[in-house]
Design an enzyme around this catalytic site. Structure first.
Site, PDB file in Angstrom:
ATOM      1  N   VAL A  21       0.899  -1.154   0.000  1.00 62.15           N
ATOM      2  CA  VAL A  21       0.000   0.000   0.000  1.00 62.15           C
ATOM      3  C   VAL A  21       0.938   1.204   0.000  1.00 62.15           C
ATOM      4  O   VAL A  21       2.053   1.100   0.477  1.00 62.15           O
ATOM      5  CB  VAL A  21      -0.931   0.014   1.237  1.00 62.15           C
ATOM      6  CG1 VAL A  21      -1.861  -1.167   1.243  1.00 62.15           C
ATOM      7  CG2 VAL A  21      -0.140   0.058   2.517  1.00 62.15           C
ATOM      8  N   CYS A  22       0.530   2.324  -0.583  1.00 61.56           N
ATOM      9  CA  CYS A  22       1.475   3.421  -0.779  1.00 61.56           C
ATOM     10  C   CYS A  22       0.746   4.754  -0.866  1.00 61.56           C
ATOM     11  O   CYS A  22      -0.460   4.776  -1.045  1.00 61.56           O
ATOM     12  CB  CYS A  22       2.215   3.278  -2.112  1.00 61.56           C
ATOM     13  SG  CYS A  22       3.461   2.015  -2.130  1.00 61.56           S
ATOM     14  N   THR A  23       1.494   5.849  -0.779  1.00 65.28           N
ATOM     15  CA  THR A  23       0.953   7.168  -1.079  1.00 65.28           C
ATOM     16  C   THR A  23       1.954   7.903  -1.958  1.00 65.28           C
ATOM     17  O   THR A  23       3.135   7.956  -1.626  1.00 65.28           O
ATOM     18  CB  THR A  23       0.733   7.984   0.211  1.00 65.28           C
ATOM     19  OG1 THR A  23      -0.126   7.244   1.086  1.00 65.28           O
ATOM     20  CG2 THR A  23       0.092   9.325  -0.100  1.00 65.28           C
ATOM     21  N   ASN A  75      -4.188   3.822  -3.064  1.00 65.97           N
ATOM     22  CA  ASN A  75      -4.386   2.559  -3.787  1.00 65.97           C
ATOM     23  C   ASN A  75      -5.822   2.366  -4.247  1.00 65.97           C
ATOM     24  O   ASN A  75      -6.293   1.237  -4.378  1.00 65.97           O
ATOM     25  CB  ASN A  75      -3.952   1.376  -2.915  1.00 65.97           C
ATOM     26  CG  ASN A  75      -2.502   1.484  -2.495  1.00 65.97           C
ATOM     27  OD1 ASN A  75      -2.194   2.057  -1.451  1.00 65.97           O
ATOM     28  ND2 ASN A  75      -1.603   1.003  -3.323  1.00 65.97           N
ATOM     29  N   ARG A 116      -6.139   6.452   3.571  1.00 69.67           N
ATOM     30  CA  ARG A 116      -5.001   7.359   3.761  1.00 69.67           C
ATOM     31  C   ARG A 116      -5.142   8.580   2.868  1.00 69.67           C
ATOM     32  O   ARG A 116      -4.445   9.556   3.031  1.00 69.67           O
ATOM     33  CB  ARG A 116      -3.697   6.609   3.434  1.00 69.67           C
ATOM     34  CG  ARG A 116      -3.288   5.613   4.516  1.00 69.67           C
ATOM     35  CD  ARG A 116      -2.303   4.578   4.002  1.00 69.67           C
ATOM     36  NE  ARG A 116      -2.983   3.596   3.167  1.00 69.67           N
ATOM     37  CZ  ARG A 116      -2.764   3.425   1.874  1.00 69.67           C
ATOM     38  NH1 ARG A 116      -1.840   4.119   1.266  1.00 69.67           N
ATOM     39  NH2 ARG A 116      -3.443   2.530   1.178  1.00 69.67           N
TER      40      ARG A 116
END
Ligand SMILES: *[C@@H]1O[C@H](CO)[C@@H](O)[C@H](O)[C@H]1NC(C)=O
Ligand SMILES: *[C@@H]1O[C@H](CO)[C@@H](O)[C@H](O)[C@H]1NC(C)=O
Ligand SMILES: *[C@@H]1O[C@H](CO)[C@@H](O)[C@H](O)[C@H]1NC(C)=O
Ligand SMILES: *[C@@H]1O[C@H](CO)[C@@H](O)[C@H](O)[C@H]1NC(C)=O
Ligand SMILES: *[C@@H]1O[C@H](CO)[C@@H](O)[C@H](O)[C@H]1NC(C)=O
Ligand SMILES: *[C@@H]1O[C@H](CO)[C@@H](O)[C@H](O)[C@H]1NC(C)=O
Length: 390
Positions: free
Chosen positions: A137-139, A315, A328
């Site tokens: 998972v990322c930003t 995501n 997020r």
């Protein structure tokens, strides 16, 4: 809400079993220069010379990172062995080496070179290199300041569901990856062609910059027709798609402008759905490309006339709400909005990426990129409790 998938089930199950819910905190300020309990260290620079034969390019770096790679792979084997009584490991050691020759050049040769210099079995190096398609998972964010400078930054969050250490309240694989984070100067003809932040032993690119031209990050996109299917198809012989992080590296090596990169990222058939986050070197040049395996669903660009001075991707497709147990995006956008375009800079972006749950227990590193100067700065992160698991 987006169509439910396997990941939602796992997120829900994990939330229920740990009585966990996302808690938001106030937007952070004055976190830069990195310091204190959320900063675990600087990232060391290495050089990878693209003029060397592929099998030798990673030798210098991998000699230094050999024991960290072994330790990470051992942790994965312990986890997998616990679940499947070793059958998975047989598969990895005996069957995965066979697919290395099906991988595109020069990645196949580079992976073989890494196995030789570290002594890690080839199948396990292959596993590490195809891993990303599943557990992240990322930003990522691309933004423009009032003077027209483009900044691009990301948190890389990796290791979801890969072993929760109940005592330390950490993800086992995430912790093992932190010592593997390296910055790389890829040189050709004795000059820097591109820079990236990588995990040592991983030959694709998830975070990269072509100085003065463009910046690129990838985030995983979950979908029923997801990475698992593409990987299985590859193993069983249908090999017309491109591995996401190999495409990213190829684009960083070969594309000569933002527009050229955008076209390649939008048109190439992929093995798994993905988000490509691309920044250019002129006003308005920043976008999120939402990909299925075969086509492009949407390209969402910075548009100052519409008041859109940044694009931010976690995501989930930007036109849909994120899954409520994994939001997020709202806190990150709230902090970007609060910062305002007038005060956006690498410093204030670092503040946004340091706010929980944008920063969480999966966050391995934060990268900050400024295309006009070619600057890439990365920092190893920590998120001491109380902190959200993702
Ligand atoms: C990280 O790098 C900065 C700038 O070079 C330096 O001031 C700082 O002491 C370093 N921190 C650590 C923990 O190495
Ligand atoms: C848990 O934390 C302790 C103390 O920081 C450390 O010594 C130990 O290695 C950690 N355990 C794991 C599995 O990371
Ligand atoms: C590469 O660059 C370095 C420093 O700029 C220089 O000393 C060296 O001679 C160059 N090597 C080649 C092969 O051009
Ligand atoms: C921006 O990128 C283009 C295409 O690579 C290049 O021609 C141009 O010189 C770059 N502009 C600046 C200001 O570096
Ligand atoms: C941030 O600002 C944009 C543009 O004004 C707006 O569309 C969005 O809803 C805001 N998001 C949050 C979380 O405040
Ligand atoms: C702008 O950001 C800096 C941190 O880089 C902060 O100290 C300052 O208060 C901010 N200014 C405004 C007007 O928000």
């Amino acid at each position: 809400m987006q169509r439910p998938n396997f990941r939602y089930v796992l997120l829900t199950f994990f939330s229920l079993s740990t009585c966990f819910a996302h808690k938001y905190e106030e937007c952070r300020g004055s976190m830069y220069p990195p310091d204190g309990p959320t900063f675990k260290g600087n990232v060391t620079w290495y050089t990878v010379n693209l003029d060397l034969p592929p099998s030798e390019r990673w030798n210098h770096l991998m000699k230094q990172k050999k024991s960290e790679l072994l330790s990470m792979i051992q942790a994965i084997k312990d986890l997998a062995g616990g679940f499947f009584h070793g059958q998975i490991l047989d598969l990895v050691d005996n069957k995965l080496p066979l697919i290395v020759d099906t991988l595109p050049y020069p990645f196949n040769e580079e992976i073989k070179g890494i196995a030789v210099v570290t002594g890690v079995p080839l199948g396990e190096v292959v596993l590490f290199n195809i891993f990303y398609e599943v557990f992240t998972v990322c930003t990522s964010v691309v933004t423009e300041d009032v003077k027209g400078n483009i900044y691009h930054a990301r948190n890389l969050d990796f290791g979801l569901f890969m072993g929760w250490d109940q005592k330390n309240k950490t993800w086992i694989i995430t912790e093992k990856l932190k010592p593997l984070v390296v910055n790389i100067d890829f040189i050709r003809n004795n000059r820097t062609l591109l820079r990236s932040t990588n995990f040592a032993g991983y030959v694709g690119i998830l975070t990269g910059i072509r100085p003065r031209e463009f910046t690129l990050t990838t985030n995983e996109r979950f979908n029923v027709d997801g990475g698992y299917i593409g990987i299985l198809e590859w193993i069983f012989g249908q090999r017309d798609g491109m591995w996401m992080s190999f495409l990213t590296r190829r684009v960083l090596e070969n594309a000569t402008s933002y527009e050229d990169a955008k076209k390649q990222l939008a048109m190439t058939k992929l093995l798994a759905p993905a988000y490509f986050i691309l920044g250019g070197n002129r006003t308005g040049q920043g976008c999120v490309i939402t990909r299925t395996r075969v086509n492009t669903l949407d390209i969402w660009e910075i548009d100052l006339k519409l008041g859109r001075w940044y694009v931010l991707e976690t995501n989930y497709d930007h036109w849909e709400d994120p899954f409520f147990l994994d939001d997020r995006r709202t806190p990150a956008m709230k902090c970007m909005n609060k910062t305002t375009q007038a005060n956006i800079s690498l410093q204030t972006i670092y503040d946004v990426l340091s706010t929980k749950p944008v920063l969480n227990k999966l966050t391995t590193y934060t990268s900050l990129m400024e295309v006009s100067t070619g600057k890439l700065e990365s920092y190893i992160r920590a998120c001491p409790s109380p902190c959200t698991p993702w």
